[in-house]
Design an enzyme around this catalytic site. Structure first.
Site, PDB file in Angstrom:
ATOM      1  NE  ARG A  63     -43.824   1.573 -23.150  1.00  0.00           N
ATOM      2  CZ  ARG A  63     -43.334   0.686 -23.250  1.00  0.00           C
ATOM      3  NH1 ARG A  63     -41.987  -0.371 -23.080  1.00  0.00           N
ATOM      4  NH2 ARG A  63     -43.216   0.262 -24.774  1.00  0.00           N
ATOM      5  NE  ARG A 122     -41.149  -4.532 -18.415  1.00  0.00           N
ATOM      6  CZ  ARG A 122     -40.310  -4.368 -19.611  1.00  0.00           C
ATOM      7  NH1 ARG A 122     -40.615  -6.502 -20.009  1.00  0.00           N
ATOM      8  NH2 ARG A 122     -40.597  -3.844 -20.357  1.00  0.00           N
ATOM      9  NE  ARG A 174     -47.101  -8.475 -17.525  1.00  0.00           N
ATOM     10  CZ  ARG A 174     -46.529  -9.921 -17.562  1.00  0.00           C
ATOM     11  NH1 ARG A 174     -47.587 -10.480 -17.622  1.00  0.00           N
ATOM     12  NH2 ARG A 174     -45.865 -10.102 -18.794  1.00  0.00           N
ATOM     13  CG  ASP A 215     -48.749  -1.871 -26.141  1.00  0.00           C
ATOM     14  OD1 ASP A 215     -47.961  -1.693 -25.514  1.00  0.00           O
ATOM     15  OD2 ASP A 215     -48.140  -2.404 -27.734  1.00  0.00           O
ATOM     16  CE1 TYR A 266     -42.798  -3.425 -31.647  1.00  0.00           C
ATOM     17  CE2 TYR A 266     -43.550  -1.019 -32.534  1.00  0.00           C
ATOM     18  CZ  TYR A 266     -43.060  -1.903 -32.116  1.00  0.00           C
ATOM     19  OH  TYR A 266     -42.165  -1.443 -30.957  1.00  0.00           O
TER      20      TYR A 266
HETATM   21  O1  CP3 Z   1     -46.564   5.032 -20.934  1.00  0.00           O
HETATM   22  C1  CP3 Z   1     -47.447   4.813 -19.959  1.00  0.00           C
HETATM   23  O2  CP3 Z   1     -47.191   4.085 -18.555  1.00  0.00           O
HETATM   24  C2  CP3 Z   1     -48.729   3.899 -20.799  1.00  0.00           C
HETATM   25  C3  CP3 Z   1     -48.860   2.603 -20.968  1.00  0.00           C
HETATM   26  C4  CP3 Z   1     -48.057   2.306 -21.888  1.00  0.00           C
HETATM   27  C5  CP3 Z   1     -46.927   1.400 -22.328  1.00  0.00           C
HETATM   28  N1  CP3 Z   1     -47.178   0.836 -23.848  1.00  0.00           N
HETATM   29  C6  CP3 Z   1     -47.546  -0.174 -21.627  1.00  0.00           C
HETATM   30  C7  CP3 Z   1     -46.470  -1.332 -21.734  1.00  0.00           C
HETATM   31  C8  CP3 Z   1     -47.826   2.846 -23.072  1.00  0.00           C
HETATM   32  C9  CP3 Z   1     -47.917   4.736 -23.684  1.00  0.00           C
HETATM   33  C10 CP3 Z   1     -47.358   1.956 -24.316  1.00  0.00           C
HETATM   34  C11 CP3 Z   1     -46.653   2.491 -25.857  1.00  0.00           C
HETATM   35  C12 CP3 Z   1     -45.991   1.685 -26.641  1.00  0.00           C
HETATM   36  N2  CP3 Z   1     -45.949   0.323 -27.259  1.00  0.00           N
HETATM   37  C13 CP3 Z   1     -44.893   2.539 -27.499  1.00  0.00           C
HETATM   38  C14 CP3 Z   1     -44.390   3.044 -27.872  1.00  0.00           C
HETATM   39  C15 CP3 Z   1     -43.927   4.616 -27.318  1.00  0.00           C
HETATM   40  C16 CP3 Z   1     -42.522   4.303 -27.054  1.00  0.00           C
HETATM   41  O3  CP3 Z   1     -42.160   3.030 -26.288  1.00  0.00           O
HETATM   42  O4  CP3 Z   1     -41.572   4.713 -27.727  1.00  0.00           O
HETATM   43  C17 CP3 Z   1     -44.276   1.091 -28.045  1.00  0.00           C
HETATM   44  C18 CP3 Z   1     -43.448   0.799 -29.047  1.00  0.00           C
HETATM   45  C19 CP3 Z   1     -45.421  -0.159 -27.502  1.00  0.00           C
HETATM   46  C20 CP3 Z   1     -44.918  -1.774 -28.205  1.00  0.00           C
HETATM   47  C21 CP3 Z   1     -44.419  -2.702 -26.778  1.00  0.00           C
HETATM   48  N3  CP3 Z   1     -45.334  -2.882 -25.993  1.00  0.00           N
HETATM   49  C22 CP3 Z   1     -43.184  -3.172 -26.491  1.00  0.00           C
HETATM   50  C23 CP3 Z   1     -42.097  -2.499 -28.200  1.00  0.00           C
HETATM   51  C24 CP3 Z   1     -43.342  -3.601 -25.658  1.00  0.00           C
HETATM   52  C25 CP3 Z   1     -42.152  -4.081 -25.117  1.00  0.00           C
HETATM   53  C26 CP3 Z   1     -41.445  -3.744 -24.369  1.00  0.00           C
HETATM   54  C27 CP3 Z   1     -40.660  -4.118 -23.268  1.00  0.00           C
HETATM   55  O5  CP3 Z   1     -39.933  -3.786 -21.816  1.00  0.00           O
HETATM   56  O6  CP3 Z   1     -40.740  -5.621 -23.143  1.00  0.00           O
HETATM   57  C28 CP3 Z   1     -44.102  -3.422 -25.092  1.00  0.00           C
HETATM   58  C29 CP3 Z   1     -44.831  -4.290 -23.213  1.00  0.00           C
HETATM   59  C30 CP3 Z   1     -45.739  -2.712 -22.862  1.00  0.00           C
HETATM   60  N4  CP3 Z   1     -46.210  -1.917 -22.555  1.00  0.00           N
HETATM   61  C31 CP3 Z   1     -45.340  -3.114 -21.584  1.00  0.00           C
HETATM   62  C32 CP3 Z   1     -45.612  -2.338 -20.327  1.00  0.00           C
HETATM   63  C33 CP3 Z   1     -45.648  -1.390 -19.250  1.00  0.00           C
HETATM   64  C34 CP3 Z   1     -44.056  -4.055 -20.574  1.00  0.00           C
HETATM   65  C35 CP3 Z   1     -44.464  -5.542 -20.747  1.00  0.00           C
HETATM   66  C36 CP3 Z   1     -45.127  -6.139 -19.063  1.00  0.00           C
HETATM   67  O7  CP3 Z   1     -45.287  -5.746 -18.350  1.00  0.00           O
HETATM   68  O8  CP3 Z   1     -44.885  -7.709 -19.427  1.00  0.00           O
END
Ligand code: CP3
Length: 354
Positions: A28, A32, A41, A78, A155
């Site tokens: 990640r 943010r 964003r 994602d 999911y």
């Molecule tokens: O790592 C990186 O920088 C690359 C981008 C990336 C994102 N999600 C961006 C993201 C990667 C590799 C993921 C993987 C991901 N997404 C996983 C597996 C990794 C882990 O954390 O276990 C999972 C389970 C998801 C599903 C997902 N996407 C969730 C649960 C959420 C909400 C999380 C939150 O903190 O709100 C997302 C959204 C998401 N994916 C964000 C980002 C930067 C935040 C959303 C935003 O910017 O509004």
């Protein structure tokens, strides 16, 4: 091997080849905690709008690597793009995380599930991969990724995030055949998706099994690892004479490290609960290890961060085969100054182990 990239430390470490220091990137890392991410964003309007805009997805992928001397970039996207392409209708409700408009609720929903046309429905992802590779211009390698079939199914069946996975576990125990069908279709989709990312320019791939740790020992092997293994067997292993390493990250998977290491992957990602030195003893020379600093360490001071980095490095010990990372994604509440301290500490302190 010539990896066709100026800084190949990350790729060499994944293949347990000698390096001058321990490379690092952070799960990640484009997210943010960076004010510049929050600004882009806002410009994109929505999270999926950001993922689907090639220029903006490229911009946010590059943001952390412009700010810190990281050893790899990860595609900004994602894991839930795959079920979205399978027709489930992904959306992000404010403050509630990801949701699906059409989760898998009935046997008919499950039977109708299909492998998406990756070249069409996920073209926005491979377009981003190609443009990011071009923009990186061979500086550092680019990682592509996907969710594991089990984690994606969580999911798809729950319809969003869950505390107890009650719906998907009910399906698993009551209707194992249907559960296997979901996993089978999803595994085919993930294999095609990762191979399309490799074709577009991804130089390593990572499979996120974020919820593998929610399963029992037997269920993990039957419903999660078996499908991860099948995906790895179907991946493109070499492109234009260059190896494309694969990483498997199972959150809560420390107990199963030996069987994960036998899945055919090149590296195993570790969360922070396991001692990385013990993990190394268990896997021997089979795979490299990626991890495993507790992301909460970054809430402390640069001195504490340095100390905790040294603990991880000394526990891994001498020699190659370690990619430094956090044990899970970086928190949005992290101070970027502390990330700078982390990167510096890993690069400086790791030299003596090589
Ligand atoms: O790592 C990186 O920088 C690359 C981008 C990336 C994102 N999600 C961006 C993201 C990667 C590799 C993921 C993987 C991901 N997404 C996983 C597996 C990794 C882990 O954390 O276990 C999972 C389970 C998801 C599903 C997902 N996407 C969730 C649960 C959420 C909400 C999380 C939150 O903190 O709100 C997302 C959204 C998401 N994916 C964000 C980002 C930067 C935040 C959303 C935003 O910017 O509004």
């Amino acid at each position: 091997m010539n990896f066709k990239v100026k800084n190949d430390t990350f790729l060499r470490a994944l293949l347990r080849q000698p390096t001058d220091y321990t490379p690092l990137w952070m799960m990640r890392q484009a997210g943010r905690f960076l004010p510049e991410y929050r600004a882009t964003r806002r410009k994109a309007g929505s999270f999926m709008g950001l993922c689907k805009n090639t220029d903006l997805a490229t911009e946010v992928t590059l943001q952390p690597v412009e700010r810190f001397p990281l050893d790899a970039a990860i595609l900004f996207s994602d894991i839930l793009t795959v079920p979205d392409a399978m027709g489930l209708g992904l959306y992000f409700a404010d403050g509630e995380g990801p949701k699906f408009e059409r989760p898998l609720q009935t046997e008919a929903d499950i039977k109708a599930l299909h492998v998406p046309d990756v070249g069409k429905d996920l073209k926005y992802v491979t377009d981003a991969v190609a443009q990011i590779r071009k923009t990186l211009d061979g500086r550092i390698p680019l990682i592509g990724f996907s969710g594991s079939p089990w984690t994606l199914s969580c999911y798809m069946v729950e319809g969003g995030s869950s505390d107890d996975y009650a719906k998907v576990k009910t399906l698993l125990y009551k209707e194992p055949k249907l559960m296997h069908h979901v996993l089978d279709v999803t595994a085919q989709a993930v294999t095609a998706y990762l191979n399309a990312q490799i074709e577009a320019g991804a130089q390593a791939v990572m499979i996120f099994d974020s919820w593998g740790g929610a399963l029992s020992h037997a269920a993990f092997h039957e419903f999660s690892l078996a499908y991860t293994q099948r995906i790895i067997a179907g991946l493109i292993k070499e492109k234009e004479g260059v190896r494309i390493p694969s990483i498997v990250f199972t959150k809560g998977g420390g107990l199963w490290i030996e069987s994960i290491a036998d899945s055919g992957c090149d590296a195993v990602g570790l969360d922070w609960t396991m001692d990385i030195g013990v993990a190394r003893q268990k896997v021997g020379h089979k795979v490299a290890l990626q991890g495993n600093l507790d992301p909460a360490v970054l809430f402390a001071t640069p001195e504490v961060i340095r100390n905790e980095v040294e603990k991880v490095l000394s526990s891994y010990g001498y020699g190659s085969g370690h990619v430094f990372n956090l044990g899970h994604g970086i928190s949005q509440h992290t101070d970027p100054e502390n990330v700078a301290a982390l990167v510096q500490a890993v690069h400086e302190l790791s030299k003596k182990y090589h």
